[in-house]
Enzyme design. Structure first.
Site, PDB file in Angstrom:
ATOM      1  NE  ARG A 285      84.721  79.156  61.964  1.00 40.87           N
ATOM      2  CZ  ARG A 285      84.737  77.831  62.061  1.00 40.87           C
ATOM      3  NH1 ARG A 285      85.860  77.179  62.289  1.00 40.87           N
ATOM      4  NH2 ARG A 285      83.623  77.155  61.941  1.00 40.87           N
TER       5      ARG A 285
ATOM      6  CD  GLU B 121      88.674  73.301  66.549  1.00 41.29           C
ATOM      7  OE1 GLU B 121      88.419  74.488  66.788  1.00 41.29           O
ATOM      8  OE2 GLU B 121      87.883  72.535  65.978  1.00 41.29           O
TER       9      GLU B 121
ATOM     10  CB  ILE C 269      81.493  62.550  69.733  1.00 41.75           C
ATOM     11  CG1 ILE C 269      81.936  63.444  68.567  1.00 41.75           C
ATOM     12  CG2 ILE C 269      82.512  61.448  69.957  1.00 41.75           C
ATOM     13  CD1 ILE C 269      83.231  64.207  68.809  1.00 41.75           C
TER      14      ILE C 269
ATOM     15  CB  ILE D  17      78.382  69.176  83.453  1.00 43.37           C
ATOM     16  CG1 ILE D  17      78.633  70.312  82.455  1.00 43.37           C
ATOM     17  CG2 ILE D  17      78.134  67.863  82.749  1.00 43.37           C
ATOM     18  CD1 ILE D  17      79.981  70.218  81.772  1.00 43.37           C
TER      19      ILE D  17
ATOM     20  CB  THR E  29      89.195  69.821  70.325  1.00 44.10           C
ATOM     21  OG1 THR E  29      89.532  70.318  69.036  1.00 44.10           O
ATOM     22  CG2 THR E  29      89.337  70.978  71.296  1.00 44.10           C
TER      23      THR E  29
ATOM     24  CB  ALA F 293      81.923  70.684  75.274  1.00 41.67           C
TER      25      ALA F 293
HETATM   26  P1  NAD Z   1      77.835  68.298  70.397  1.00 39.15           P
HETATM   27  O1  NAD Z   1      77.708  69.781  70.411  1.00 39.15           O
HETATM   28  O2  NAD Z   1      77.252  67.528  69.265  1.00 39.15           O
HETATM   29  O3  NAD Z   1      77.205  67.697  71.730  1.00 39.15           O
HETATM   30  C1  NAD Z   1      77.407  68.269  72.993  1.00 39.15           C
HETATM   31  C2  NAD Z   1      76.439  67.613  73.976  1.00 39.15           C
HETATM   32  O4  NAD Z   1      76.682  68.161  75.272  1.00 39.15           O
HETATM   33  C3  NAD Z   1      74.967  67.882  73.653  1.00 39.15           C
HETATM   34  O5  NAD Z   1      74.225  66.692  73.804  1.00 39.15           O
HETATM   35  C4  NAD Z   1      74.556  68.911  74.680  1.00 39.15           C
HETATM   36  O6  NAD Z   1      73.179  68.870  75.027  1.00 39.15           O
HETATM   37  C5  NAD Z   1      75.448  68.536  75.863  1.00 39.15           C
HETATM   38  N1  NAD Z   1      75.688  69.658  76.777  1.00 39.15           N
HETATM   39  C6  NAD Z   1      76.065  70.922  76.440  1.00 39.15           C
HETATM   40  N2  NAD Z   1      76.161  71.674  77.545  1.00 39.15           N
HETATM   41  C7  NAD Z   1      75.864  70.874  78.596  1.00 39.15           C
HETATM   42  C8  NAD Z   1      75.829  71.054  80.006  1.00 39.15           C
HETATM   43  N3  NAD Z   1      76.087  72.262  80.557  1.00 39.15           N
HETATM   44  N4  NAD Z   1      75.496  70.017  80.796  1.00 39.15           N
HETATM   45  C9  NAD Z   1      75.212  68.804  80.252  1.00 39.15           C
HETATM   46  N5  NAD Z   1      75.226  68.571  78.930  1.00 39.15           N
HETATM   47  C10 NAD Z   1      75.559  69.582  78.111  1.00 39.15           C
HETATM   48  O7  NAD Z   1      79.393  68.013  70.533  1.00 39.15           O
HETATM   49  P2  NAD Z   1      80.273  66.838  69.903  1.00 39.15           P
HETATM   50  O8  NAD Z   1      80.693  67.234  68.540  1.00 39.15           O
HETATM   51  O9  NAD Z   1      79.591  65.545  70.125  1.00 39.15           O
HETATM   52  O10 NAD Z   1      81.566  66.933  70.827  1.00 39.15           O
HETATM   53  C11 NAD Z   1      81.630  66.204  72.051  1.00 39.15           C
HETATM   54  C12 NAD Z   1      82.957  66.486  72.730  1.00 39.15           C
HETATM   55  O11 NAD Z   1      84.031  66.129  71.867  1.00 39.15           O
HETATM   56  C13 NAD Z   1      83.167  67.964  73.064  1.00 39.15           C
HETATM   57  O12 NAD Z   1      83.805  68.036  74.323  1.00 39.15           O
HETATM   58  C14 NAD Z   1      84.092  68.475  71.964  1.00 39.15           C
HETATM   59  O13 NAD Z   1      84.895  69.532  72.420  1.00 39.15           O
HETATM   60  C15 NAD Z   1      84.914  67.227  71.685  1.00 39.15           C
HETATM   61  N6  NAD Z   1      85.450  67.123  70.317  1.00 39.15           N
HETATM   62  C16 NAD Z   1      84.630  67.268  69.242  1.00 39.15           C
HETATM   63  C17 NAD Z   1      85.142  67.123  67.951  1.00 39.15           C
HETATM   64  C18 NAD Z   1      84.255  67.247  66.734  1.00 39.15           C
HETATM   65  O14 NAD Z   1      84.783  67.210  65.611  1.00 39.15           O
HETATM   66  N7  NAD Z   1      82.950  67.333  66.866  1.00 39.15           N
HETATM   67  C19 NAD Z   1      86.503  66.832  67.782  1.00 39.15           C
HETATM   68  C20 NAD Z   1      87.312  66.690  68.925  1.00 39.15           C
HETATM   69  C21 NAD Z   1      86.762  66.824  70.181  1.00 39.15           C
HETATM   70  P1  TYD Z   2      83.453  73.100  61.435  1.00 43.93           P
HETATM   71  O1  TYD Z   2      82.685  71.906  60.955  1.00 43.93           O
HETATM   72  O2  TYD Z   2      82.711  74.236  62.033  1.00 43.93           O
HETATM   73  O3  TYD Z   2      84.585  72.546  62.425  1.00 43.93           O
HETATM   74  P2  TYD Z   2      85.844  73.324  63.107  1.00 43.93           P
HETATM   75  O4  TYD Z   2      85.648  74.775  62.992  1.00 43.93           O
HETATM   76  O5  TYD Z   2      85.770  72.847  64.521  1.00 43.93           O
HETATM   77  O6  TYD Z   2      87.059  72.821  62.390  1.00 43.93           O
HETATM   78  O7  TYD Z   2      84.290  73.673  60.216  1.00 43.93           O
HETATM   79  C1  TYD Z   2      85.216  72.864  59.505  1.00 43.93           C
HETATM   80  C2  TYD Z   2      85.930  73.748  58.511  1.00 43.93           C
HETATM   81  O8  TYD Z   2      84.978  74.167  57.515  1.00 43.93           O
HETATM   82  C3  TYD Z   2      86.481  75.015  59.116  1.00 43.93           C
HETATM   83  O9  TYD Z   2      87.718  75.331  58.485  1.00 43.93           O
HETATM   84  C4  TYD Z   2      85.444  76.079  58.783  1.00 43.93           C
HETATM   85  C5  TYD Z   2      84.874  75.576  57.465  1.00 43.93           C
HETATM   86  N1  TYD Z   2      83.447  75.897  57.215  1.00 43.93           N
HETATM   87  C6  TYD Z   2      83.073  76.453  55.984  1.00 43.93           C
HETATM   88  O10 TYD Z   2      83.908  76.722  55.106  1.00 43.93           O
HETATM   89  N2  TYD Z   2      81.740  76.691  55.764  1.00 43.93           N
HETATM   90  C7  TYD Z   2      80.785  76.418  56.710  1.00 43.93           C
HETATM   91  O11 TYD Z   2      79.580  76.697  56.477  1.00 43.93           O
HETATM   92  C8  TYD Z   2      81.187  75.848  57.960  1.00 43.93           C
HETATM   93  C9  TYD Z   2      80.176  75.530  59.035  1.00 43.93           C
HETATM   94  C10 TYD Z   2      82.532  75.584  58.160  1.00 43.93           C
END
Ligand code: NAD
Ligand code: TYD
Length: 356
Positions: free
Chosen positions: A292, A136, A13, A61, A134, A84
């Site tokens: 899971r 969650e 993101i 961080i 999130t 994160a």
């Molecule tokens: P991601 O795992 O793809 O990226 C995380 C980034 O943070 C990476 O570039 C990593 O190198 C960096 N990072 C990790 N630990 C670090 C540290 N100690 N110091 C500096 N950098 C560090 O995550 P994402 O999916 O892009 O999510 C970004 C944010 O959005 C997170 O806070 C997550 O909780 C939140 N979020 C994600 C989703 C989703 O669906 N992916 C949804 C809602 C909120």
């Molecule tokens: P995920 O992409 O890990 O996001 P989150 O757990 O943060 O919602 O998983 C999305 C949904 O898909 C979750 O209900 C777990 C399920 N899932 C599978 O069924 N198979 C998989 O291999 C993975 C990675 C996730």
């Protein structure tokens, strides 16, 4: 908003957000602080390296000294905090990193920000700290109901518990010290640059290559899917127009059962790419596997506050966004290969040497 510190800008993101903000705002400086864990990929922002408004800093961080130095050097007035550990399955097998980065890291960032912005002679009113979180943290829903900004926190995985703790810290810094914070709690994102351990890119990649498609449990768990660029627009909207101290829920109005997400991806790939060697449709690769641990059943967001107060709503429904996403993965097979074979991690040394 002049000197913006983005944490975790090399992740999924964060990278989409860095792109958006450099496109949308001309008169800014953006410092991207990222530790480059397995989830951080410098190549995600390769084409921005020559942009004089952009600076990448490899760092943690949790490193208060580095944070203090950056705040002083760059006169940071805006923080957008993405960094994160983000993958629930990893939090189950190895929670320690989640506690360290998501809780202690957020704490270090808050402390540095407080020292820099709330000291004598500082004008906190012109500053913004946006914490990206999130849905969650709210736990798991039954068949009906939606998460609102006032839903009680009930995190159930080490990941969501660590994010909940970070949210509480951010909130406490607002109430106790008057730190100018904003918070967003968003549903599941999908789109370009997502690490192929998460459901959508994992299924795209496996289905493309004729590998098994693991669906946890009965596949009926529900997530509310949001295209990542819509999420990034929401964050920018909150940063620019949100009321200080407020939380905004962000969602896609696109609730889907996991099995339907997987089937949709299979069908799109059958339509767009060569058939499997077996001649079978890709849905034949679906395998129901062990569930899971503690798997949350349903997440669903009520995003009416951000719509009513700030005019944001998603522009894409899942059916459109997932096609764009499949296209992106088809067109960026080099990116996927470099992530899967680990060579993306060599790019930092190639660009910057071993010191930064
Ligand atoms: P991601 O795992 O793809 O990226 C995380 C980034 O943070 C990476 O570039 C990593 O190198 C960096 N990072 C990790 N630990 C670090 C540290 N100690 N110091 C500096 N950098 C560090 O995550 P994402 O999916 O892009 O999510 C970004 C944010 O959005 C997170 O806070 C997550 O909780 C939140 N979020 C994600 C989703 C989703 O669906 N992916 C949804 C809602 C909120
Ligand atoms: P995920 O992409 O890990 O996001 P989150 O757990 O943060 O919602 O998983 C999305 C949904 O898909 C979750 O209900 C777990 C399920 N899932 C599978 O069924 N198979 C998989 O291999 C993975 C990675 C996730």
């Amino acid at each position: 908003m002049k000197n913006i510190l983005v944490t975790g800008g090399c992740g999924f993101i964060g990278a989409n957000f860095v792109r958006l903000i450099l496109q949308q705002l001309s008169d800014i400086r953006l410092i991207n602080l990222d530790k480059l864990t397995y989830a951080g990929n410098l190549e995600n922002l390769r084409d921005l390296e020559d942009d004089s408004r952009y600076r990448f800093v490899k760092g943690d961080i949790c490193d208060a000294e580095l944070l203090t130095q950056l705040f002083a050097e760059e006169q940071i007035d805006t923080v957008v905090h993405f960094a994160a550990e983000s993958h629930v399955d990893r939090s189950i097998t190895g929670p320690a990193e989640f506690i360290q980065t998501n809780i202690n890291g957020t704490f270090a960032l808050l402390e540095t920000t407080r020292a820099a912005w709330l000291g004598e002679g500082q004008d906190a009113a012109t500053k913004r700290f946006l914490h990206v979180s999130t849905d969650e943290v709210y736990g798991s829903l039954g068949a009906t109901g939606l998460f609102t900004e006032t839903t009680a926190y009930d995190p159930r995985s080490p990941y969501s518990a660590s994010k909940a703790a970070s949210d509480h810290l951010v909130s406490a810094y607002s109430h106790t010290y008057g730190l100018p914070i904003l918070m967003t709690n968003c549903s599941n994102n999908y789109g370009p640059y997502q690490f192929p351990e998460k459901l959508v890119p994992l299924i795209i990649n496996n289905a493309l290559n004729g590998k098994d498609l693991p669906v946890y449990g009965d596949g009926k768990n529900i997530r509310d899917w949001l295209f990542v660029e819509d999420h990034c627009r929401a964050i920018l909207t909150v940063l620019q127009d949100g009321s200080l101290g407020e939380t905004y829920n962000v969602g896609g109005n696109s609730e889907k059962q996991n099995i339907d997400v997987v089937r949709t991806i299979c069908d799109i790939l059958d339509e767009k790419t060569a058939p499997l060697a077996s001649g079978e449709p890709r849905q034949s690769l679906i395998r129901f596997v062990q569930d899971r641990a503690g798997h949350d059943r349903r997440y669903a967001i009520d995003a009416s506050k951000i719509k009513a107060d700030l005019g944001w709503e998603p522009t894409l429904q899942f059916e459109e966004g997932i096609r764009l996403t499949v296209d992106w993965y088809l067109q960026n097979s080099d990116w996927v290969s470099s992530v899967l074979d680990g060579s993306y991690q060599e790019y930092y040394e190639k660009m910057y040497g071993s010191n930064n």
